[in-house]
Design a protein around this motif. Sequence first.
Motif, mmCIF file in Angstrom:
data_model
loop_
_atom_site.group_PDB
_atom_site.id
_atom_site.type_symbol
_atom_site.label_atom_id
_atom_site.label_comp_id
_atom_site.label_asym_id
_atom_site.label_seq_id
_atom_site.Cartn_x
_atom_site.Cartn_y
_atom_site.Cartn_z
ATOM 1 N N ALA A 174 108.892 23.026 90.676
ATOM 2 C CA ALA A 174 109.289 21.638 90.415
ATOM 3 C C ALA A 174 108.174 20.880 89.693
ATOM 4 C CB ALA A 174 109.658 20.936 91.727
ATOM 5 N N ILE A 175 106.931 21.108 90.071
ATOM 6 C CA ILE A 175 105.804 20.436 89.421
ATOM 7 C C ILE A 175 105.663 20.904 87.977
ATOM 8 C CG2 ILE A 175 103.277 20.212 89.423
ATOM 9 C CD1 ILE A 175 103.464 20.152 92.506
ATOM 10 N N VAL A 176 105.799 22.206 87.737
ATOM 11 C CA VAL A 176 105.711 22.720 86.366
ATOM 12 C C VAL A 176 106.816 22.117 85.500
ATOM 13 C CG1 VAL A 176 105.978 24.804 84.939
ATOM 14 C CG2 VAL A 176 104.497 24.847 86.944
ATOM 15 N N ILE A 177 108.020 22.042 86.034
ATOM 16 C CA ILE A 177 109.136 21.455 85.276
ATOM 17 C C ILE A 177 108.852 19.980 84.991
ATOM 18 C CG2 ILE A 177 111.572 20.786 85.421
ATOM 19 C CD1 ILE A 177 112.000 23.478 86.958
ATOM 20 N N HIS A 205 99.783 25.973 88.743
ATOM 21 C CA HIS A 205 101.054 26.151 89.455
ATOM 22 C C HIS A 205 101.776 27.424 89.033
ATOM 23 C CE1 HIS A 205 100.935 22.621 91.920
ATOM 24 N NE2 HIS A 205 100.458 21.953 90.887
ATOM 25 N N LEU A 206 101.634 27.836 87.780
ATOM 26 C CA LEU A 206 102.219 29.123 87.367
ATOM 27 C C LEU A 206 101.544 30.266 88.129
ATOM 28 C CD1 LEU A 206 102.682 28.622 83.533
ATOM 29 C CD2 LEU A 206 104.475 28.763 85.281
ATOM 30 N N PHE A 207 100.238 30.148 88.345
ATOM 31 C CA PHE A 207 99.519 31.137 89.153
ATOM 32 C C PHE A 207 100.116 31.222 90.553
ATOM 33 C CE2 PHE A 207 96.363 31.538 92.542
ATOM 34 C CZ PHE A 207 95.942 32.842 92.341
ATOM 35 N N ILE A 215 106.726 28.287 96.287
ATOM 36 C CA ILE A 215 107.177 28.630 94.935
ATOM 37 C C ILE A 215 108.040 27.505 94.376
ATOM 38 C CG2 ILE A 215 108.664 30.201 93.623
ATOM 39 C CD1 ILE A 215 107.726 32.419 95.610
ATOM 40 N N SER A 216 108.926 26.970 95.187
ATOM 41 C CA SER A 216 109.828 25.899 94.738
ATOM 42 C C SER A 216 109.073 24.627 94.366
ATOM 43 C CB SER A 216 110.867 25.579 95.822
ATOM 44 O OG SER A 216 111.603 26.724 96.145
ATOM 45 N N VAL A 217 108.097 24.251 95.182
ATOM 46 C CA VAL A 217 107.304 23.050 94.889
ATOM 47 C C VAL A 217 106.524 23.239 93.597
ATOM 48 C CG1 VAL A 217 105.342 21.648 95.671
ATOM 49 C CG2 VAL A 217 107.175 22.235 97.263
ATOM 50 N N SER A 218 105.879 24.383 93.441
ATOM 51 C CA SER A 218 105.128 24.643 92.209
ATOM 52 C C SER A 218 106.050 24.660 90.994
ATOM 53 C CB SER A 218 104.370 25.969 92.308
ATOM 54 O OG SER A 218 103.241 25.822 93.130
ATOM 55 N N PRO A 255 103.042 6.428 85.317
ATOM 56 C CA PRO A 255 104.442 6.576 85.729
ATOM 57 C C PRO A 255 104.520 6.901 87.222
ATOM 58 C CG PRO A 255 103.984 7.879 83.756
ATOM 59 C CD PRO A 255 102.674 7.350 84.248
ATOM 60 N N PRO A 256 105.611 6.499 87.875
ATOM 61 C CA PRO A 256 105.740 6.749 89.320
ATOM 62 C C PRO A 256 105.621 8.231 89.687
ATOM 63 C CG PRO A 256 107.496 5.314 88.550
ATOM 64 C CD PRO A 256 106.733 5.752 87.346
ATOM 65 N N GLY A 257 106.152 9.106 88.847
ATOM 66 C CA GLY A 257 106.067 10.538 89.131
ATOM 67 C C GLY A 257 104.636 11.046 89.129
ATOM 68 N N ILE A 258 103.826 10.525 88.220
ATOM 69 C CA ILE A 258 102.414 10.919 88.164
ATOM 70 C C ILE A 258 101.673 10.386 89.387
ATOM 71 C CG2 ILE A 258 100.260 10.681 86.858
ATOM 72 C CD1 ILE A 258 102.219 12.528 85.486
ATOM 73 N N ARG A 259 101.981 9.161 89.791
ATOM 74 C CA ARG A 259 101.356 8.613 91.011
ATOM 75 C C ARG A 259 101.749 9.451 92.228
ATOM 76 N NH1 ARG A 259 102.614 2.510 89.654
ATOM 77 N NH2 ARG A 259 104.620 3.347 90.193
ATOM 78 N N LEU A 260 103.011 9.861 92.287
ATOM 79 C CA LEU A 260 103.474 10.710 93.389
ATOM 80 C C LEU A 260 102.769 12.070 93.352
ATOM 81 C CD1 LEU A 260 105.480 10.875 95.767
ATOM 82 C CD2 LEU A 260 107.130 11.833 94.160
ATOM 83 N N LEU A 261 102.577 12.590 92.160
ATOM 84 C CA LEU A 261 101.884 13.864 92.012
ATOM 85 C C LEU A 261 100.421 13.746 92.457
ATOM 86 C CD1 LEU A 261 102.606 16.689 91.115
ATOM 87 C CD2 LEU A 261 102.038 16.053 88.780
ATOM 88 N N ARG A 262 99.781 12.625 92.146
ATOM 89 C CA ARG A 262 98.413 12.393 92.605
ATOM 90 C C ARG A 262 98.375 12.331 94.132
ATOM 91 N NH1 ARG A 262 95.510 7.606 90.346
ATOM 92 N NH2 ARG A 262 93.678 8.737 91.035
ATOM 93 N N LEU A 263 99.346 11.675 94.744
ATOM 94 C CA LEU A 263 99.426 11.629 96.206
ATOM 95 C C LEU A 263 99.616 13.037 96.769
ATOM 96 C CD1 LEU A 263 99.618 10.093 98.899
ATOM 97 C CD2 LEU A 263 102.071 9.848 98.458
ATOM 98 N N PHE A 264 100.454 13.832 96.122
ATOM 99 C CA PHE A 264 100.663 15.220 96.537
ATOM 100 C C PHE A 264 99.334 15.972 96.550
ATOM 101 C CE2 PHE A 264 101.083 19.617 95.040
ATOM 102 C CZ PHE A 264 101.764 20.177 96.098
ATOM 103 N N TYR A 265 98.522 15.796 95.507
ATOM 104 C CA TYR A 265 97.240 16.503 95.440
ATOM 105 C C TYR A 265 96.247 15.980 96.478
ATOM 106 C CZ TYR A 265 98.784 18.859 91.225
ATOM 107 O OH TYR A 265 99.473 19.639 90.337
ATOM 108 N N VAL A 266 96.285 14.697 96.785
ATOM 109 C CA VAL A 266 95.430 14.155 97.852
ATOM 110 C C VAL A 266 95.803 14.804 99.180
ATOM 111 C CG1 VAL A 266 94.927 12.089 99.218
ATOM 112 C CG2 VAL A 266 94.922 11.950 96.723
ATOM 113 N N LEU A 267 97.099 14.845 99.481
ATOM 114 C CA LEU A 267 97.551 15.473 100.723
ATOM 115 C C LEU A 267 97.264 16.969 100.716
ATOM 116 C CD1 LEU A 267 100.960 13.618 101.183
ATOM 117 C CD2 LEU A 267 98.825 13.235 102.441
ATOM 118 N N ASN A 268 97.495 17.611 99.581
ATOM 119 C CA ASN A 268 97.248 19.040 99.444
ATOM 120 C C ASN A 268 95.791 19.356 99.739
ATOM 121 O OD1 ASN A 268 96.559 21.572 98.219
ATOM 122 N ND2 ASN A 268 98.431 21.481 97.029
#
Length: 167
Positions: free
Chosen positions: A153-156, A92-94, A148-151, A17-30
């Motif tokens: 949003a990811i948890v949600i 992310h909860l951590f 906190i907001s980004v984490s 899904p596009p959201g998962i691909r975006l999340l993978r990109l987020f982790y690459v940048l992170n």
Amino acid sequence: YFTLMDILTVPKKKSLPPGIRLLRLFYVLNASFFLITSLTFFSYLDVTLFGVILPMKPAIALRLILLIFPVYFIFGLSRLKKETYITATAYHLFFIINGIVKLFNLRNNNLILKPIFEIAAKPQYQARTFMDLIFVPARIYAVHILGISVSLAIVIYLFKKRKIFLN
């Protein structure tokens, strides 16, 4: 858990899904930015865990752990396994809990604010205006609130997509 073959092979399932691909990109940048800042500003970056500044050896260990998790998520999100969902949610909860504790510590014991005001009061670092003194702590608060907001949003998002991980 993942084997070497899991990491090296391309999944044969339908596309992510596009959201998962975006999340993978987020982790690459992170992971990339975390590695760059850790190497560049190593001696200037204190690691604070639940309001306690860690000594050098535990801080290095925690930095390595914080680098390993995003790399794990990059590969784990391509497989959409239950372990990845649970680990990413806990990760992310951590950060949410640690960020909230840091915000309260900033407010209550001046862990970061007091040194900033002391530095700003020195003649060579004299703040040009009173607003300079206000904006530095405000930026620190903003960074923690953004984290906190980004984490959150990811948890949600992960919670909403939990069915694709749990199948």
